[in-house]
Motif scaffolding. Structure first.
Motif, short mmCIF file in Angstrom:
data_model
loop_
_atom_site.label_atom_id
_atom_site.label_comp_id
_atom_site.label_asym_id
_atom_site.label_seq_id
_atom_site.Cartn_x
_atom_site.Cartn_y
_atom_site.Cartn_z
N ILE D 18 -3.82 8.82 48.30
CA ILE D 18 -4.81 7.74 48.32
C ILE D 18 -4.41 6.69 49.36
O ILE D 18 -5.26 6.21 50.13
N ASP D 19 -3.14 6.37 49.40
CA ASP D 19 -2.71 5.39 50.39
C ASP D 19 -2.86 5.94 51.81
O ASP D 19 -3.24 5.21 52.74
N ALA D 20 -2.58 7.20 51.97
CA ALA D 20 -2.78 7.82 53.29
C ALA D 20 -4.24 7.72 53.69
O ALA D 20 -4.58 7.42 54.83
N ALA D 21 -5.12 7.95 52.71
CA ALA D 21 -6.55 7.87 53.00
C ALA D 21 -6.94 6.46 53.45
O ALA D 21 -7.73 6.29 54.38
N ARG D 22 -6.36 5.45 52.78
CA ARG D 22 -6.66 4.08 53.20
C ARG D 22 -6.28 3.86 54.66
O ARG D 22 -7.04 3.26 55.43
N ARG D 23 -5.10 4.36 55.03
CA ARG D 23 -4.67 4.19 56.41
C ARG D 23 -5.60 4.92 57.37
O ARG D 23 -5.99 4.38 58.42
N VAL D 24 -5.98 6.12 57.00
CA VAL D 24 -6.84 6.90 57.90
C VAL D 24 -8.20 6.22 58.05
O VAL D 24 -8.74 6.13 59.15
N ILE D 25 -8.76 5.73 56.95
CA ILE D 25 -10.06 5.05 57.04
C ILE D 25 -9.95 3.86 57.99
O ILE D 25 -10.80 3.65 58.85
N ALA D 26 -8.89 3.09 57.82
CA ALA D 26 -8.73 1.90 58.67
C ALA D 26 -8.58 2.29 60.14
O ALA D 26 -9.13 1.65 61.03
N GLU D 27 -7.86 3.37 60.38
CA GLU D 27 -7.59 3.75 61.77
C GLU D 27 -8.72 4.52 62.43
O GLU D 27 -9.01 4.33 63.61
N GLY D 32 -13.99 9.63 60.59
CA GLY D 32 -12.81 10.37 61.04
C GLY D 32 -11.85 10.69 59.91
O GLY D 32 -10.75 11.17 60.16
N THR D 33 -12.29 10.41 58.70
CA THR D 33 -11.42 10.68 57.55
C THR D 33 -11.72 12.06 56.99
O THR D 33 -12.71 12.26 56.30
N THR D 34 -10.87 12.99 57.31
CA THR D 34 -11.05 14.37 56.86
C THR D 34 -9.85 14.76 56.00
O THR D 34 -8.81 14.12 56.04
N HIS D 35 -10.04 15.80 55.25
CA HIS D 35 -8.91 16.33 54.47
C HIS D 35 -7.70 16.55 55.36
O HIS D 35 -6.58 16.20 55.00
N ARG D 36 -7.95 17.14 56.50
CA ARG D 36 -6.84 17.47 57.39
C ARG D 36 -6.12 16.21 57.87
O ARG D 36 -4.89 16.16 57.92
N GLU D 37 -6.89 15.19 58.19
CA GLU D 37 -6.28 13.95 58.69
C GLU D 37 -5.49 13.26 57.59
O GLU D 37 -4.39 12.73 57.82
N ILE D 38 -6.02 13.27 56.40
CA ILE D 38 -5.31 12.64 55.27
C ILE D 38 -4.01 13.40 55.00
O ILE D 38 -2.95 12.80 54.79
N ALA D 39 -4.12 14.72 55.00
CA ALA D 39 -2.92 15.53 54.74
C ALA D 39 -1.85 15.23 55.79
O ALA D 39 -0.67 15.08 55.47
N ARG D 40 -2.27 15.13 57.03
CA ARG D 40 -1.32 14.84 58.10
C ARG D 40 -0.66 13.47 57.85
O ARG D 40 0.56 13.33 57.94
N GLY D 47 -3.99 22.08 51.65
CA GLY D 47 -4.42 22.48 50.31
C GLY D 47 -4.11 21.43 49.25
O GLY D 47 -4.76 21.37 48.21
N SER D 48 -3.13 20.60 49.53
CA SER D 48 -2.74 19.60 48.55
C SER D 48 -3.84 18.57 48.32
O SER D 48 -4.04 18.09 47.20
N THR D 49 -4.58 18.24 49.37
CA THR D 49 -5.62 17.21 49.21
C THR D 49 -6.74 17.72 48.31
O THR D 49 -7.25 16.98 47.47
N THR D 50 -7.08 18.98 48.50
CA THR D 50 -8.17 19.50 47.68
C THR D 50 -7.68 19.89 46.30
O THR D 50 -8.49 20.10 45.40
N TYR D 51 -6.38 20.02 46.14
CA TYR D 51 -5.88 20.26 44.79
C TYR D 51 -6.00 18.98 43.96
O TYR D 51 -6.39 19.01 42.80
N HIS D 52 -5.70 17.86 44.55
CA HIS D 52 -5.64 16.62 43.78
C HIS D 52 -6.98 15.92 43.64
O HIS D 52 -7.13 15.04 42.79
N PHE D 53 -7.94 16.28 44.48
CA PHE D 53 -9.24 15.62 44.41
C PHE D 53 -10.34 16.67 44.47
O PHE D 53 -10.26 17.62 45.25
N ALA D 54 -11.33 16.46 43.65
CA ALA D 54 -12.40 17.46 43.58
C ALA D 54 -13.22 17.49 44.87
O ALA D 54 -13.80 18.51 45.21
#
Lengths: 182, 182, 182, 182
Positions: D18-27, D32-40, D47-54
């Motif tokens: 979730i915190d990674a997502a906040r950073r990605v949204i801001a940047e 530009g906020t994709t599963h791949r970008e958040i995972a990075r 796969g971890s992002t889609t495991y934890h969020f529907a």
DNA sequence: AATGAATGAGAGTTCATTCAT
DNA sequence: AATGAATGAACTCTCATTCAT
């Protein structure tokens, strides 16, 4: 819904998973049968399915095996109750009309099995055994040639009846069977 | 294999994709029929499959439709060549023996279609049309009741013959058909 | 719908594409604004959008530019019609109440622009020009400091009013503006 | 950076995502906020992002929710520390000048949220709750009408200040706020 | 001048299976 | 013995852009 924790010791769980798999196959097809779907249908955690079975294929084989056995039992019962050729003919008609066409899920399972067996040798054995039991049951009352032909006819009639928008009537079923056997 | 770059302009690609899909379905089943596999079989880039078809279901429907039409053509030809009841019976026997059992891929395609149709309404229409054409061909020589029953018998014979480890011999096929029609 | 072939020579097409883009942005947001969507909204072929614009960003810049100009025109008209400070205050109130809050699409466009401008320098210029024109219009009647503060207040009022489930009433708008200007 | 293999057991990963997502949204913005970008950004496999969020929407909702809560906390703290009307006015000025204009990321997040909320009802609730908390904090010191108007003014001042190439000076901020509140 | 076909990159998502606990 | 977390491969589908016609 029972408390999940109550299941920690659950000796029948493997069985329940197999039955859940049968239901999932019938409802969603082999293509829609996943560990997750089976676990949901059995109301057990995901990890449980991979704990009890080495692979998804193993679950499928067990599920189809159990389904085939149940279907063959029905076959046996109908024909075991017949005492002579005439009552055997009636048994065949009743079988088609009431047991096979009446529960289209069974046809779905059969066709799903045929398709799956085309790419999975373990399932081929299940198919063979199922066919053999049907033929054995018919051979209680009919010679081997007739039994084999009749078995094919039954399958064809059920298939076309269930798949058609215009299913065959009980009279048509009777007509087809009697034409063949009298 | 032609240089990929030469394909930038490629009329008929949609057609080639449909044929590629037919091959993939026969070889790997509907479950193994993916955009990627079709693209590989047609030797085109992945994006090409989704450009030409709105969805994978659309590809499947076209592929099955084309297959069903081809199969029905064979049916038509065999029965169209018959001139009287006797030669029609021979046509049916030859059809089962040479065309249907002889190319087990066709049975695979049929069963794959039945399974897929169970969950995809668009394919149900394909199934219906195919069955109707078979029956129409048979009605050139037999009354409607006979045609329908015979159609089912043919399906059952082919199914059991192809699925069995002990397929029916040509003589058995002939025996079964003649028993029904004479 | 006009015959597509009739458009082969179509000098106004570039304009129509820009207007189509405005509609698409308002309806689907910048994220949902694609060449395909714009072409559909303008009822022209896909290739047409890439023919008339070097990139999607160029279309966005033109669309936002045109929207900003139209919005600034409204601002100008309202304030241009005012003759003294009192009527200028009434003009501001009417502007907020009738023009800005009344067409929430405009706020959507503005916010979409702000977001897009955060990552696209070309759009930053559009934003700047728009703000400048608003301020210039206000400076016809108010000193620069007041104009700037008032411009911010207007934006805040519209934003909160449109985003809220409980939008501000006309009286509340009047109250806020008068409190500031009298 | 820790060895990836060491992460097989990783409690708190959901939070980190979730915190990674906040950073990605801001940047990169919501677009530009994709599963791949958040995972990075979180240094975990895709796969971890889609495991934890529907769904990605769920990640966005959680990220914006957390951001809004943090922003509202700052609001609360500033105004909670004020003891009378005069110190409340100073708190508002400090809030705008130091907290809001000082961290332009916050404004970006707010505007991104407004845009996303326009097409995503789940985010509308986040927006509402955020606005409500701001207003509640202001109502500790000002009557409801003033609180509401002031809230809008703050938003407008921050927005115009951050978006402008010529941001408002601290004195201008003070002037605007005092004009309204005194 | 104009366009439909083509393509490659990347999106969201599902899932069998593995593994630490 | 049992399970939820974790992962990597593969899936369908969208799209900006390029290009042959």
């Amino acid at each position: 819904m029972t408390d999940r924790r109550a299941r920690r010791h659950d000796p029948g769980r493997r069985d329940r998973l197999i039955d859940a798999a049968r239901r999932v196959i019938a409802e969603r097809g082999v293509a829609g049968t996943t560990h997750r779907e089976i676990a949901r249908a059995a109301d057990v955690p995901l990890g449980s399915t991979t704990y009890h079975f080495a692979s998804l294929d193993e679950v499928l084989a067990e599920a189809f095996g159990r389904h085939a056995a149940a279907a063959a039992d029905v076959f046996d019962e109908r024909l075991g109750a017949a005492t002579d050729r005439d009552s055997a003919i009636e048994a065949v008609i009743a079988l088609i009309r009431d047991d096979l066409i009446g529960s289209p899920n069974d046809l779905v399972m059969a066709v799903e099995l045929y398709v799956a067996a085309a790419r999975n040798p373990a399932l081929r054995a299940v198919t063979q055994a199922w066919m053999q039991r049907s033929r054995d049951a018919l051979e209680r009352h009919f010679d081997p040639t007739t039994a084999r032909e009749l078995d094919a006819l039954i399958e064809g009639l059920v298939l076309h009846s269930v798949l058609s928008t215009d299913p065959m009537t009980p009279e048509q079923i009777r007509h087809a069977v009697e034409r063949y056997l009298r």
